[in-house]
Design an enzyme around this catalytic site. Structure first.
Site, PDB file in Angstrom:
ATOM      1  N   SER A 127     -43.665 -55.217 -69.586  1.00  0.00           N
ATOM      2  CA  SER A 127     -44.172 -55.529 -70.919  1.00  0.00           C
ATOM      3  C   SER A 127     -43.479 -54.845 -72.080  1.00  0.00           C
ATOM      4  O   SER A 127     -43.687 -55.217 -73.233  1.00  0.00           O
ATOM      5  CB  SER A 127     -45.674 -55.209 -70.994  1.00  0.00           C
ATOM      6  OG  SER A 127     -46.407 -56.220 -70.357  1.00  0.00           O
ATOM      7  N   SER A 140     -45.900 -58.189 -72.593  1.00  0.00           N
ATOM      8  CA  SER A 140     -47.011 -58.281 -73.501  1.00  0.00           C
ATOM      9  C   SER A 140     -46.823 -57.550 -74.823  1.00  0.00           C
ATOM     10  O   SER A 140     -47.547 -57.822 -75.781  1.00  0.00           O
ATOM     11  CB  SER A 140     -48.263 -57.729 -72.802  1.00  0.00           C
ATOM     12  OG  SER A 140     -48.111 -56.335 -72.561  1.00  0.00           O
ATOM     13  N   LYS A 152     -48.673 -50.423 -80.394  1.00  0.00           N
ATOM     14  CA  LYS A 152     -49.272 -51.592 -79.750  1.00  0.00           C
ATOM     15  C   LYS A 152     -50.802 -51.453 -79.759  1.00  0.00           C
ATOM     16  O   LYS A 152     -51.321 -50.345 -79.640  1.00  0.00           O
ATOM     17  CB  LYS A 152     -48.739 -51.666 -78.310  1.00  0.00           C
ATOM     18  CG  LYS A 152     -49.147 -52.904 -77.526  1.00  0.00           C
ATOM     19  CD  LYS A 152     -48.535 -52.855 -76.115  1.00  0.00           C
ATOM     20  CE  LYS A 152     -48.923 -54.049 -75.274  1.00  0.00           C
ATOM     21  NZ  LYS A 152     -48.324 -53.991 -73.909  1.00  0.00           N
TER      22      LYS A 152
END
Lengths: 495, 480
Positions: free
Chosen positions: B182, B158, B83
């Site tokens: 997330s 997210s 990420k």
């Protein structure tokens, strides 16, 4: 020096002073990062990702900084906080990389404690008192904004960002500029003896902010306090307090209100000028830093710090009196700085004539250092062993004390690689204690001044000094004046 | 050389390593396969913001050589995406934000370094909501990420890019971050496994901070076993993070036995609340029936404090975020406004231009709750409520071994559907935030799909540092 004229009613007022003293700690690395803590490096060389607050970085507490703070606490009799946390003090400024400063808002490492001070008041009284500490907390320094490197831009140096500090906050119990100055002098001495800070105000490793308010004598309520910043010497702290006191008294006498504000001291004008009002100050939005776990100071850790504690100035004083038989006065002089005390200790390892050692330190060595303010003891050309060698020469009567202090010392300063003995030999300063030579000179002098000899023998004993002086001249200073005196007296009486 | 046939779609590292051992595949082939999938799909899905194709190929060759010489690490054959909030030295790092335009990290996150040390291959950097703030991956400076099942729908957030990358077989696994759900919520929306470890189990060194006392790095995988080995390798003490736990790390990957009869508590709201989609309720109660059938005890519980989960979470995370994001000021790195004329305008313009709406909203909220006049009413009170929720949660674990619920109240929603109302969007995290508020480990595993084929997640929360049991139970569910 330009100081405001005091208001005629000044004597009706007293000043109430509190100090905030920041000391940069002598750690190898920064408070929360591995970057070097070093003064004078090229700009932005001690700046890793933590110092520069790169995304993803986390602080890591420096245990050495805790130990240095604990030393201070042990020296001043403070309560040592066991569970230490750090808070974020949030504000935006370009030299503050994270946008917050890590500080101990809730759990200062030290609370309470006192520092003894002795000082002379403006009217000449000597006062011994103690200044009470409110607390001492650990925090990190900010970087430096350099505004004068370029006319249009501000340059930033982050070397100082993250350097560990202790901030010592006193109670508002200081009542005069002299007391404030004495307190700072004592702090500077203490931090140097404790090896926790180099105490250099000009380089900013020791900094002081002053809170001043005034009130009519006899009142108990505190007046509105004003904070003064930017003083780079103890002398200027004293001047700033005096100037601010005068300004506040005049303001009150004019029927005006004191504004709660921060003022800056200008050493050139000797006055304080307004920087910012309290109402426009930041809301720092303090909250506990979630990136740091709390630091537990255990009993064991405190004991370990205690065990390695450098000797405090008072202890050194007591030891000098006991171990070397010094007078209180001499011992006091020899402990006014750590460097002097260390030098003296080392000197005493090379000689047992401690009184002579003390005289050398407080006499010739001190005079030299006073005349050469750029030189301090660590850079002083003569090592303790050389001073001890001079003492050995005088102790064995090889040279006279007057030659040693008046000639040999400066000769050795000029040629520090020579030994005192070699220099004395080269210059013919070795005292001639050979009685024959001395007797010859004495006879020569007596022969040359028969009238004076008669006068002496008739009772004008004061002429002895003249004869001895003549012998000294003949010997080019090498004769021992004491022996010359004795022999001369004998000869004159026989003649 | 890479042979010109597609390897099969692997669903676990175990399968891959078995084939690597027999020589029926190589790391080079695996990398080529994932790169092809990225090339084919990324233009649509936008899961990756940077692909390290050449580096991945080169590393594959090195690791194939290590396999041949018997010196390969435990993650040999694992092709990973990370990420865009994880630091990787000399690689870009933007946290999905314009404020970090052009920023390159100068160091590698501890978790990333540890998987690299075990010979994982990092194939690229994955899209996410800006600074990990969002539940739909619509708040990214790199544009929205789309769900591979239905590109009209969000992947969740997210860590949306990380979940889609695994879902669409663009890599075997991803490392995401979970502050309020997330990792788990996008895993649920994409039909993959998402694990949030216990807070402080994995070092946060090298994780861009959002809410420091909530943030956890967690894996997104196709199976529980892969999550277990990744956690085993990433977890443990670290000199760079003073908050990380030094509790020993069990061998999560060793399939610890779970023979005993378990007590499972399920949140009544998860099955009965009006806000929960009917098909999710159905799937969840079917799962509970299966668990009962497997011999475990299943019981409902009420948790009245549930109404405080989101307020507590938003007060505290935004407070921390408002301070964490202060460093992005245009002074030392990242975006600096061209229109700045003085210091104040430099700050205001750089930050207004650099941060998106959601990030600005949370910075303002956080600044407000920390301000002197409101601190006690919001920040202090939220801290108290957080402690209360933690105490009540701890009591739950005196009654139950695990606490379960649907991961999300709905399946993946349409792009743009929730954006007009941020508060509605925040409800997507209603079941996931509790684990972050209290710090417990929590996993989302796939639990079938709704009538449109949209994946449903089943969430299991365990006791702090009891990931071994949690993973063993989650893995047992894969088999029933």
């Amino acid at each position: 020096m330009n100081t405001p004229t005091p208001h005629p009613n000044t004597s009706a007022y007293e000043m109430v002073i509190g100090l905030e003293v920041h000391c940069q700690l002598l750690t190898a690395s920064k408070m929360f990062a591995a970057d070097a803590n070093a003064f004078g490096s090229a700009p932005n060389t001690n700046v890793g990702v933590v110092t520069l607050a790169h995304p993803g970085t986390l602080p890591k507490p420096n245990r050495k900084a805790f130990e240095l703070a604990i030393r201070m606490g042990l020296a001043c009799g403070c309560d040592i906080t066991r569970l230490n946390t750090f808070d974020r003090k949030n504000y935006f400024y370009p030299d503050l990389p994270k946008g917050y400063q890590l500080t101990q808002d809730k759990t200062p490492i030290l609370r309470g404690g006192r520092i003894a001070v002795t000082y002379k008041t403006a009217d000449g009284r000597v006062i011994s008192d103690a200044v009470a500490l409110h607390h001492v907390h650990l925090e990190e320094d900010a970087g430096k904004s350099v505004h004068d490197a370029d006319p249009a831009q501000t340059a930033l140096d982050f070397n100082r960002a993250g350097v560990p500090l202790i901030e010592m906050v006193t109670d508002p119990g200081i009542r005069s500029a002299e007391e404030a100055a004495a307190f700072l002098t004592e702090i500077r001495k203490l931090v140097r003896f404790l090896d926790i800070c180099d105490g250099n105000m000009e380089e900013g490793s020791l900094r002081c902010d002053v809170n001043v308010s005034v009130r009519k004598k006899g009142e108990t309520a505190l007046g509105t306090k004003v904070e003064i910043k930017n003083m780079n010497s103890i002398r200027n702290v004293q001047r700033a307090i005096e100037a601010e006191f005068a300004r506040q008294v005049a303001t009150v006498e004019n029927g005006e209100k004191i504004q709660q504000e921060t003022r800056s001291f200008d050493a050139d004008t000797g006055r304080t000028t307004a920087m910012r009002l309290k109402e426009t100050m930041n809301d720092y939005r303090y909250f506990p830093d979630p990136d740091l776990s709390s630091v537990l100071v255990s009993e064991q850790w405190i004991e370990a710090v205690k065990a390695q504690m450098p000797e405090l100035p008072n202890a050194v004083f007591e030891r000098f009196v006991a171990q070397y038989g010094l007078s209180d006065y001499d011992a006091n002089q020899l402990t006014d700085s750590k460097e002097t005390a260390q030098y003296f200790d080392e000197l005493c390892q090379h000689t047992t004539n401690y009184k002579a050692a003390s005289n050398w330190m407080t006499g010739a060595v001190r005079s030299y250092l006073n005349e050469h303010p750029s030189v301090s003891l660590p850079q002083f050309a003569l090592k303790p062993a050389q001073i001890a060698a001079i003492i050995a020469l005088t102790d064995s009567n090889q040279i006279s004390t007057s030659v040693a202090t008046q000639k040999l010392f400066s000769a050795l300063m000029a040629q520090p690689n020579q030994t005192p003995l070699a220099l004395a030999q080269q210059n013919g300063w070795l005292q001639n204690n050979d009685s024959t030579a001395l007797e010859t000179w004495i006879e020569e002098v007596m022969t040359a001044m028969p009238d004076k000899v008669k006068e002496y023998q008739k009772g004008k004993k004061g002429l002895l000094g003249l004869f001895v002086g003549e012998v000294m001249k003949k010997s080019k200073g090498a004769a021992d004046p004491v022996r010359t005196n004795q022999l001369m007296t004998k000869k004159l009486e026989k003649a | 050389m890479v042979k010109n046939y597609p390897p099969k779609t692997y669903t676990s590292l175990t399968e891959i390593q078995a084939d690597l051992r027999t020589g029926s595949t190589t790391c080079a082939q695996l990398v080529a396969h994932y790169l092809r999938n990225i090339e084919a799909q990324n233009a649509t899905l936008n899961a990756f913001v940077a692909v390290y194709a050449e580096q991945a190929r080169a590393r594959a060759v090195e690791i194939d050589a290590k396999i041949a010489s018997g010196t390969a690490g435990r993650l040999a054959g694992m092709v990973l995406g990370i990420k865009d909030v994880l630091c990787y030295k000399d690689h870009g790092l933007q946290a999905g934000s314009k404020i970090l335009d052009g920023f390159t990290s100068q160091f590698t996150a501890t978790a990333v370094q540890r998987v690299l040390d075990e010979d994982a291959i990092i194939i690229g950097r994955q899209n996410c909501d800006e600074f990990a703030m969002g539940s739909s991956n619509e708040n990214s400076a790199f544009g929205v990420v789309r769900n591979a099942i239905d590109p009209a729908r969000v992947p969740g957030g997210s860590s949306g890019g990380s979940a889609v990358a695994v879902q669409a077989d663009m890599c075997l696994a991803s490392l995401g971050s979970d502050t309020g759900g997330s990792v788990r919520q996008p895993a649920a929306f994409c039909g993959v496994v998402g694990l949030k470890p216990t807070y402080a189990r994995v070092s946060r060194w090298g994780l861009v901070a959002y809410g420091s006392s909530f943030d956890c790095i967690g894996p997104i995988t196709k199976c529980v076993a892969d999550a277990a080995i990744l956690l085993e390798i990433m977890a443990g003490s670290d000199d760079f993070d003073s908050t990380v736990s030094d509790q020993p790390v069990p061998a999560y990957s060793q399939n610890l036995p779970l023979n005993k009869k378990l007590r499972i508590g399920y949140l009544r709201e998860g099955l009965e609340s009006e806000g929960v989609d009917a098909q999710i309720k159905r799937a969840t109660s079917q799962k509970l029936d299966q668990i009962r059938a497997a011999g475990h005890q299943v019981e409902a519980f009420d948790f009245p404090l549930i109404k405080y989960f989101l307020p507590t979470y938003y007060v505290l995370t935004t407070a921390e975020a408002s301070s964490n994001l202060s460093r992005f000021d245009g002074v030392r790195y990242g975006h600096r406004s061209a229109g700045a004329t003085d210091l104040v305008s430099l700050y205001k313009k750089s930050r207004s231009e650099g941060f998106g709406d959601e990030v600005r909203r949370r910075i303002m909220l956080g600044t407000f709750v920390l301000s002197a006049n409101y601190y006690d009413a919001y920040y202090t009170k939220a801290q108290k409520v957080r402690r209360l929720i933690a105490q009540e949660t701890q009591k739950l674990f005196e009654r139950f071994d695990f606490v379960v619920s649907p991961t999300t109240p709905t399946t993946a929603f349409l792009l743009g559907q929730q954006t007009p109302d941020p508060l509605q969007m925040y409800l997507a995290d209603i079941f996931t935030v509790q684990a972050n508020v209290v710090g417990n480990p929590c996993i989302s595993v796939p639990n079938g799909a709704d009538e449109n084929g949209l994946p449903i997640g089943f969430q299991i929360m365990g006791s702090p540092f009891e990931e071994a049991n949690l993973l063993a139970f989650a893995e047992s569910l894969e088999k029933i």
